[in-house]
Design a protein around this motif. Sequence first.
Motif, PDB file in Angstrom:
ATOM      1  N   ARG A  39      39.929  29.528  42.299  1.00 27.66           N
ATOM      2  CA  ARG A  39      38.684  28.546  42.526  1.00 27.66           C
ATOM      3  C   ARG A  39      37.760  28.113  41.802  1.00 27.66           C
ATOM      4  O   ARG A  39      36.659  28.775  42.419  1.00 27.66           O
ATOM      5  N   ALA A  40      38.080  27.501  41.097  1.00 30.54           N
ATOM      6  CA  ALA A  40      36.046  26.957  40.404  1.00 30.54           C
ATOM      7  C   ALA A  40      35.943  26.479  40.757  1.00 30.54           C
ATOM      8  O   ALA A  40      35.903  25.039  41.577  1.00 30.54           O
ATOM      9  N   PRO A  41      34.071  26.120  40.872  1.00 37.13           N
ATOM     10  CA  PRO A  41      33.419  25.739  41.403  1.00 37.13           C
ATOM     11  C   PRO A  41      33.549  24.156  40.513  1.00 37.13           C
ATOM     12  O   PRO A  41      33.661  23.441  40.207  1.00 37.13           O
ATOM     13  N   GLY A  42      33.730  23.640  41.693  1.00 34.22           N
ATOM     14  CA  GLY A  42      33.979  21.956  41.846  1.00 34.22           C
ATOM     15  C   GLY A  42      35.346  21.298  41.938  1.00 34.22           C
ATOM     16  O   GLY A  42      35.477  20.380  41.266  1.00 34.22           O
ATOM     17  N   LYS A  43      36.408  22.712  41.644  1.00 31.54           N
ATOM     18  CA  LYS A  43      37.771  22.522  41.527  1.00 31.54           C
ATOM     19  C   LYS A  43      38.467  22.880  42.359  1.00 31.54           C
ATOM     20  O   LYS A  43      38.580  23.488  43.312  1.00 31.54           O
ATOM     21  N   GLU A  44      40.124  22.008  42.171  1.00 31.80           N
ATOM     22  CA  GLU A  44      40.840  22.444  43.167  1.00 31.80           C
ATOM     23  C   GLU A  44      41.325  23.534  42.865  1.00 31.80           C
ATOM     24  O   GLU A  44      40.887  24.207  41.922  1.00 31.80           O
ATOM     25  N   ARG A  45      41.984  24.615  44.090  1.00 37.82           N
ATOM     26  CA  ARG A  45      42.737  26.018  44.479  1.00 37.82           C
ATOM     27  C   ARG A  45      43.694  25.734  42.785  1.00 37.82           C
ATOM     28  O   ARG A  45      44.682  24.890  43.299  1.00 37.82           O
ATOM     29  N   GLU A  46      44.328  26.642  42.149  1.00 33.90           N
ATOM     30  CA  GLU A  46      44.873  26.480  40.917  1.00 33.90           C
ATOM     31  C   GLU A  46      45.732  27.867  40.809  1.00 33.90           C
ATOM     32  O   GLU A  46      44.873  29.252  41.394  1.00 33.90           O
ATOM     33  N   THR A  77      50.317  47.074  46.552  1.00 32.18           N
ATOM     34  CA  THR A  77      49.159  47.042  45.570  1.00 32.18           C
ATOM     35  C   THR A  77      49.083  46.299  44.045  1.00 32.18           C
ATOM     36  O   THR A  77      49.564  47.299  43.668  1.00 32.18           O
ATOM     37  N   VAL A  78      48.468  45.108  44.174  1.00 34.87           N
ATOM     38  CA  VAL A  78      48.819  43.812  43.396  1.00 34.87           C
ATOM     39  C   VAL A  78      47.294  44.061  42.356  1.00 34.87           C
ATOM     40  O   VAL A  78      46.441  44.294  42.633  1.00 34.87           O
ATOM     41  N   TYR A  79      47.997  44.013  41.068  1.00 28.45           N
ATOM     42  CA  TYR A  79      46.417  43.743  40.286  1.00 28.45           C
ATOM     43  C   TYR A  79      46.850  42.678  39.633  1.00 28.45           C
ATOM     44  O   TYR A  79      47.782  42.248  38.896  1.00 28.45           O
ATOM     45  N   LEU A  80      45.916  41.837  38.699  1.00 26.12           N
ATOM     46  CA  LEU A  80      45.364  40.555  38.259  1.00 26.12           C
ATOM     47  C   LEU A  80      44.703  41.604  36.586  1.00 26.12           C
ATOM     48  O   LEU A  80      43.699  41.414  37.101  1.00 26.12           O
ATOM     49  N   GLN A  81      44.925  42.009  35.650  1.00 26.19           N
ATOM     50  CA  GLN A  81      44.409  42.119  34.461  1.00 26.19           C
ATOM     51  C   GLN A  81      43.776  40.735  33.841  1.00 26.19           C
ATOM     52  O   GLN A  81      45.071  40.148  33.276  1.00 26.19           O
ATOM     53  N   ILE A  82      42.535  40.697  33.360  1.00 24.69           N
ATOM     54  CA  ILE A  82      42.045  39.746  33.133  1.00 24.69           C
ATOM     55  C   ILE A  82      41.565  39.710  31.473  1.00 24.69           C
ATOM     56  O   ILE A  82      40.795  40.413  32.055  1.00 24.69           O
ATOM     57  N   ASP A  83      41.335  39.569  30.409  1.00 27.85           N
ATOM     58  CA  ASP A  83      40.567  40.308  29.319  1.00 27.85           C
ATOM     59  C   ASP A  83      40.960  39.095  28.697  1.00 27.85           C
ATOM     60  O   ASP A  83      41.003  37.735  28.959  1.00 27.85           O
ATOM     61  N   ASN A  84      39.369  39.202  28.022  1.00 26.64           N
ATOM     62  CA  ASN A  84      38.758  38.368  26.458  1.00 26.64           C
ATOM     63  C   ASN A  84      38.300  37.137  27.968  1.00 26.64           C
ATOM     64  O   ASN A  84      38.884  36.069  27.219  1.00 26.64           O
ATOM     65  N   LEU A  85      37.857  37.618  28.802  1.00 27.68           N
ATOM     66  CA  LEU A  85      37.684  36.050  29.211  1.00 27.68           C
ATOM     67  C   LEU A  85      36.503  35.413  29.094  1.00 27.68           C
ATOM     68  O   LEU A  85      35.177  35.351  28.214  1.00 27.68           O
ATOM     69  N   LYS A  86      36.760  34.240  30.035  1.00 25.53           N
ATOM     70  CA  LYS A  86      35.737  33.513  28.956  1.00 25.53           C
ATOM     71  C   LYS A  86      34.857  32.563  30.377  1.00 25.53           C
ATOM     72  O   LYS A  86      35.813  32.523  31.767  1.00 25.53           O
ATOM     73  N   LEU A  87      33.738  31.931  29.352  1.00 25.45           N
ATOM     74  CA  LEU A  87      33.142  30.734  30.475  1.00 25.45           C
ATOM     75  C   LEU A  87      33.782  30.521  31.625  1.00 25.45           C
ATOM     76  O   LEU A  87      33.956  30.451  33.090  1.00 25.45           O
ATOM     77  N   GLU A  88      35.266  29.328  30.916  1.00 24.45           N
ATOM     78  CA  GLU A  88      35.922  29.102  32.088  1.00 24.45           C
ATOM     79  C   GLU A  88      36.664  29.652  33.697  1.00 24.45           C
ATOM     80  O   GLU A  88      37.712  29.545  34.436  1.00 24.45           O
ATOM     81  N   ASP A  89      36.527  30.863  33.631  1.00 26.12           N
ATOM     82  CA  ASP A  89      37.179  31.761  34.296  1.00 26.12           C
ATOM     83  C   ASP A  89      36.650  32.258  34.874  1.00 26.12           C
ATOM     84  O   ASP A  89      37.323  32.763  36.373  1.00 26.12           O
ATOM     85  N   THR A  90      35.175  32.530  35.173  1.00 25.48           N
ATOM     86  CA  THR A  90      34.466  31.816  36.577  1.00 25.48           C
ATOM     87  C   THR A  90      35.632  31.562  37.409  1.00 25.48           C
ATOM     88  O   THR A  90      35.429  29.885  37.160  1.00 25.48           O
ATOM     89  N   ALA A  91      35.505  31.569  38.774  1.00 28.69           N
ATOM     90  CA  ALA A  91      35.946  31.457  39.819  1.00 28.69           C
ATOM     91  C   ALA A  91      35.897  32.546  40.774  1.00 28.69           C
ATOM     92  O   ALA A  91      35.825  33.315  41.067  1.00 28.69           O
ATOM     93  N   VAL A  92      36.242  32.069  41.788  1.00 26.17           N
ATOM     94  CA  VAL A  92      36.528  32.911  43.617  1.00 26.17           C
ATOM     95  C   VAL A  92      38.373  32.989  43.160  1.00 26.17           C
ATOM     96  O   VAL A  92      39.067  32.283  42.864  1.00 26.17           O
TER      97      VAL A  92
END
Length: 120
Positions: A39-46, A77-92
């Motif tokens: 859930r990014a700021p000001g956006k719906e949960r994705e 336990t499940v992982y989420l690996q995020i590579d090459n992070l971008k500004l738009e990945d900012t979220a909860v």
Amino acid sequence: QVQLAESGGALVQPGGSLRLSCSASGSMFSINTVSWYRRAPGKEREWVATITKDSRTNYADSAKGRFTISRANTKNTVYLQIDNLKLEDTAVYLCNVQGYSGASGPFLVWGQGTQVTVSS
């Protein structure tokens, strides 16, 4: 009662990587699917990605290529690996688990979320 705990969120620079964790705890339960959302700021949960009990994975189009969902040997336990992070990945980032409890039957549980902030 099944509970979830997410961790791994942080402040990172663009281009960096993070591994988020989602751990389920409780008694007498089995997991069918674990999914990550954000859930990014000001956006719906994705929806981001899902992994099934037999480790089949599925990704949102926006997540293909940089996101990898996987499970630990413990299976809870499940992982989420995020590579090459971008500004738009900012979220909860939140996870949910669908499964079956011996005490209460089918369940769907959400975690509280972990904050990922991408900033230079």
